[in-house]
Design an enzyme around this catalytic site. Structure first.
Site, PDB file in Angstrom:
ATOM      1  N   LYS A  88       0.845  -1.217  -0.053  1.00 32.04           N
ATOM      2  CA  LYS A  88       0.100  -0.014  -0.071  1.00 32.04           C
ATOM      3  C   LYS A  88       0.855   1.178  -0.044  1.00 32.04           C
ATOM      4  O   LYS A  88       1.872   1.243   0.641  1.00 32.04           O
ATOM      5  CB  LYS A  88      -0.862  -0.182   1.258  1.00 32.04           C
ATOM      6  CG  LYS A  88      -2.162   0.791   1.231  1.00 32.04           C
ATOM      7  CD  LYS A  88      -3.067   0.775   2.594  1.00 32.04           C
ATOM      8  CE  LYS A  88      -4.034   1.710   2.650  1.00 32.04           C
ATOM      9  NZ  LYS A  88      -5.004   1.354   3.774  1.00 32.04           N
ATOM     10  N   SER A 163      -9.830   1.529   2.586  1.00 33.52           N
ATOM     11  CA  SER A 163      -8.813   2.249   1.844  1.00 33.52           C
ATOM     12  C   SER A 163      -7.856   1.441   1.137  1.00 33.52           C
ATOM     13  O   SER A 163      -7.052   2.064   0.000  1.00 33.52           O
ATOM     14  CB  SER A 163      -8.223   3.421   2.648  1.00 33.52           C
ATOM     15  OG  SER A 163      -7.429   2.613   3.671  1.00 33.52           O
ATOM     16  N   SER A 187     -10.131  -1.057   6.805  1.00 38.51           N
ATOM     17  CA  SER A 187      -9.385  -0.974   5.476  1.00 38.51           C
ATOM     18  C   SER A 187      -8.587  -2.062   4.764  1.00 38.51           C
ATOM     19  O   SER A 187      -8.516  -2.033   3.567  1.00 38.51           O
ATOM     20  CB  SER A 187      -8.610   0.294   5.316  1.00 38.51           C
ATOM     21  OG  SER A 187      -9.194   1.564   5.423  1.00 38.51           O
TER      22      SER A 187
END
Ligand code: GLN
Length: 489
Positions: A88, A163, A187
């Site tokens: 990420k 996310s 997330s």
């Protein structure tokens, strides 16, 4: 040997690499080919690293060494040696851009490695690239990225979740064998649920947060997105552990002792008992197909010999409100560092203070600004007691509810998200509707307990996830039930 990426797992890839069926360079190239083909439509990756093949070459040298010595010693090498992964964009890799999908960090190059990166590097994992996300991890659909939405590999009109939407999509589109995400309120688990993969949010403190951009420091954890529970366990074991650079980390033994009640005698052979807070599952906002899949999942558990009990979590309906007070409060403090001086973008204003406003105005998106405002408000004098302190008191009550429930059961089951992946744009004008997506996931962050999302069916082509939560430090219970559920053992 032709590499079947779709059915590949870390475990299988490791066996093939060690057997010499294919090399890490070939495996890495196979992923790069998929990314080249699919990423323009899906937008899972913000950047593919140009040194992935070089790292794979090095891994192949190590694999060859181990293979040559194997007759003499039983060294099988790390399970992650030569395994390609995605990370990420809020996780620092030295020398590479880490933007948190924000304009304010568009050209920010990390000056050091996050602990999770150093650990994976040591294991010999290959970093393919950095994945798209909601800006600074604030969101549940990856629509808050400054670099475009990530599309759901199962239906390109829909979101991949967020996310960590890019990380989930990278695994689901066969563009990585595993990915790292961060989870502050769901997330990792919610995008895992939307993309049909496994997502683990470890116990708070199990994995170091050093080098991962902070969102809500008392809620954040880093964890894996994988195709199987077995793979999630492999990655978790590689990244977990006490880190002197993150004072909130605990070592593995502490993790177990942390558990409120050690597993009953004989539990290792018996199945964990699953608790279901039925009183929390009746709301209108929960999609009927999600509930149906959830009920079938419980039936499957029963067929496999698990006992299911009804439990009460009296304060759980306050969890979302607590989260949306505590999280923005911590966000507002953590975001203060982006001042146009220390990191990334700088815009000149009329004077020093004006530089600050201009930089943040140009660099930060609407949702980030909304949360900074909310957080500043709940922390301001006069409101601090009414909001922030109250929320923390209720946070404790919710944790106590879970601790009490865990006197009778070993796992708590709920759906991961109240709906399958929704349409792109469907909730962007209604922040509250978006926040309601987090109704089942925020509790694990509020309580610090570990939770996993595992695929449990689908509505049409859209995957649905089942969430299991365990006692602090009891990831083992999640893995054992999860593997059982997916027939991995
Ligand atoms: N969707 C949640 C939010 O918007 C969770 C975010 C996260 O876990 N980083 O805050």
């Amino acid at each position: 040997m032709k590499i079947d990426l779709h059915n590949l797992t870390i475990k299988k890839a490791h066996d093939h690499l060690m057997a010499g069926d294919f090399t890490s360079v070939e495996l890495t190239q196979a992923y790069l080919d998929v990314i080249a083909k699919k990423n323009k439509d899906i937008n899972a990756y913000l950047q593919v690293f140009d040194d992935a093949l070089e790292a794979a070459k090095k891994a192949d040298v190590k694999i060859a060494e181990i293979r040559n010595k194997k007759s003499k010693i039983e060294d099988q090498g790390s399970m992650l040696l030569g395994i390609p992964c995605a990370t990420k964009d809020n996780i620092l890799i030295k020398g590479k851009i880490a933007s948190s999908s924000s304009k304010i960090l568009e050209d920010y190059h990390a000056t050091y490695n996050a602990t999770v990166i150093s650990k994976l590097e040591k294991e010999g994992a290959i970093f393919l690239g950095r994945t798209n996300m909601d800006e600074f991890a604030m969101g549940g659909s990856t629509e808050n990225s400054a670099y475009g939405v990530t599309k759901n590999p199962f239906d390109l009109k829909r979101v991949a979740g967020g996310s960590s939407g890019g990380s989930a999509a990278s695994v689901a589109m066969d563009g990585s064998l595993f990915a790292l995400g961060s989870d502050t309120g769901g997330s990792i688990r919610q995008p895992a649920s939307f993309c049909g993969v496994v997502g683990l949010k470890p116990t708070y403190g199990a994995v170091s947060r050093y080098g991962v951009m902070a969102m809500g420091s008392s809620l954040d954890q880093i964890g894996p997105l994988t195709k199987t529970v077995t793979d999630a366990e492999i990655v978790f074991n590689a990244i977990r552990g006490k880190d002197i650079k993150d004072g909130t980390t605990v070592d593995e033994h502490r993790g177990q002792a942390f558990a409120t009640r050690l597993p009953r005698p004989g539990l290792l052979s018996a199945k964990p008992i699953i608790g279901v807070p039925r009183h929390f599952l009746g709301g209108d906002g929960i999609n009927k197909d999600v509930l149906k899949s959830f009920e079938s999942a419980l039936t499957l558990f029963k067929e496999k010999g698990y006992e299911i009990r009804d439990i009460q979590l009296p304060n759980i309906s306050y969890a979302l409100m607590v989260y949306y007070i505590v999280m923005p409060a911590e966000v507002s403090a953590n975001m203060a560092r982006f001042d146009g001086v220390r990191f990334g973008l700088h815009v000149d204003g009329k004077n020093g203070i004006d530089d600050y406003f201009e930089t943040r105005r140009a660099g930060l998106g609407r949702e980030v600004i909304r949360r900074i405002l909310l957080g500043t408000y709940v922390l301001s004098s006069g409101y601090y007691d009414a909001y922030y302190n109250r929320a923390n008191a209720v946070r404790r009550m919710i944790t106590d509810d879970f601790l009490k429930a865990f006197q009778d059961v070993d796992l708590v089951a709920t759906p991961t998200a109240p709906s399958p992946a929704f349409n792109i744009g469907e909730k962007t004008d209604d922040p509250v509707a978006m926040y309601l997506e987090d109704i089942f996931t925020v509790t694990a962050n509020i309580t610090g307990m570990p939770a996993v999302s595992i695929p449990c069916g689908s509505v049409g082509v859209l995957p649905i996830g089942l969430q299991l939560t365990a006692r602090h430090g009891d990831e083992t219970a999640l893995f054992s039930a999860g593997k059982d559920f997916l027939n991995e053992q």
